[in-house]
Design an enzyme around this catalytic site. Structure first.
Site, PDB file in Angstrom:
ATOM      1  N   SER A 143     -53.434 -37.566 -51.303  1.00 30.26           N
ATOM      2  CA  SER A 143     -52.735 -36.286 -51.415  1.00 30.26           C
ATOM      3  C   SER A 143     -52.395 -35.797 -50.010  1.00 30.26           C
ATOM      4  O   SER A 143     -53.153 -36.053 -49.054  1.00 30.26           O
ATOM      5  CB  SER A 143     -53.631 -35.249 -52.093  1.00 30.26           C
ATOM      6  N   TYR A 157     -61.639 -31.003 -52.536  1.00 30.46           N
ATOM      7  CA  TYR A 157     -60.650 -31.970 -53.017  1.00 30.46           C
ATOM      8  C   TYR A 157     -59.914 -32.610 -51.841  1.00 30.46           C
ATOM      9  O   TYR A 157     -59.745 -33.831 -51.778  1.00 30.46           O
ATOM     10  CB  TYR A 157     -59.671 -31.243 -53.944  1.00 30.46           C
TER      11      TYR A 157
END
Ligand code: NAP
Length: 248
Positions: A143, A157
């Site tokens: 990501s 995350y």
């Protein structure tokens, strides 16, 4: 010989788009899911309806025994995997670091990091010429959060995706002489159901004006980058991490 692709978290979002595109490119596709059997079944039915070959395979990637069973089932039902997309990933409610507890950190790291490592390990055991395999290709879905840090939302995350990027580079170097290429993609803001897990289903719309291209991305736009890295077209590319983020 069939090209057999296992996609973790292939039942929805980016994983589902990748499964559909891969089947159109001739891959036999194993669509892994954790709990949403109906969604996985829809992806499989869509592939089969277009003349492709696919199976849905339940497994929680954070469980070592599930991952081992998943690879065994793929081998038995479709053939030894020649490609892996490590796509399954989770995030939780937006919050600040001072509110994180160890249980949440374990959940995030068990799926996003340990799950990705375990699947990569099994793929290497199947593909490496060192173990008698024919080689293969792995793409890890990271990501842009790994670089941006996700302050005030989910630094846990983001940090887990930083670990995924390090795995991509280290494993790529480790198995480069054994017929396996390992690459990554870093999606930016992509319209999927994942943002609802953070408590903000409309997050992409809120942040889109700040993206240099002025919009969020579609799962299919990430899938095309994943497929390019998987395929022989990228035959001299390993250890690379491709941003698919509209410039963000
Ligand atoms: P999504 O729509 O929420 O789909 C997640 C998929 O992962 C589902 O198929 C889910 O299966 C599966 N999954 C979750 N935990 C699992 C586990 N422990 N074992 C096996 N499968 C599991 O997510 P997405 O937005 O497509 O994201 C896919 C990947 O892209 C993730 O790694 C995510 O971090 C990354 N990414 C997404 C964005 C974005 O903006 N959407 C941006 C950057 C990176 P079930 O439904 O059965 O639980």
């Amino acid at each position: 010989m069939n090209q057999v692709l296992l996609i973790t978290g292939g039942s929805r979002g980016i994983g589902a788009a990748t499964a559909l595109l891969a089947a159109r490119q001739g891959y036999v596709v194993a669509v892994n899911y954790r709990q949403d059997v109906a969604a996985a079944g829809q992806v499989v039915a869509s592939i089969q309806g277009s003349g492709g070959q696919a199976r849905a395979i339940q497994a929680d990637v954070s469980s070592e025994s599930d991952v081992e069973r998943m690879f065994r089932e793929v081998g038995q039902q479709l053939g030894t995997p020649t490609a892996l997309v490590n796509n399954a990933g989770i995030l939780e409610q937006q919050t600040r670091v001072e509110h994180l507890d160890a249980n949440r950190l374990r959940r995030i790291f068990e799926t996003n990091v340990i799950g990705t490592f375990l699947c990569a390990r099994e793929a290497v055991r199947c593909m490496s010429t060192r173990h008698g395999g024919q080689g293969g290709s792995i793409v890890n879905v990271s990501s842009r959060a790994a670089v941006l840090g996700s302050a005030g939302e989910y630094v846990d995350y983001a940090a887990s995706k930083g670990a995924v990027d390090t795995l991509t580079v280290g494993l790529a170097h480790e198995v480069a002489g054994e017929g396996i290429r390992v690459n990554g993609v870093r999606p930016g803001l992509i319209t999927t159901e994942m943002h609802a897990s953070g408590g903000e289903p409309e997050r992409v719309a809120r942040l889109a004006p700040g993206v240099p291209m002025g919009r969020g991305g579609r799962p299919e736009e990430v899938a095309r980058a994943i497929l390019w890295l998987l395929l022989e077209e990228a035959s001299y590319t390993t250890g690379a991490i491709l941003d698919v983020s509209g410039g963000r």
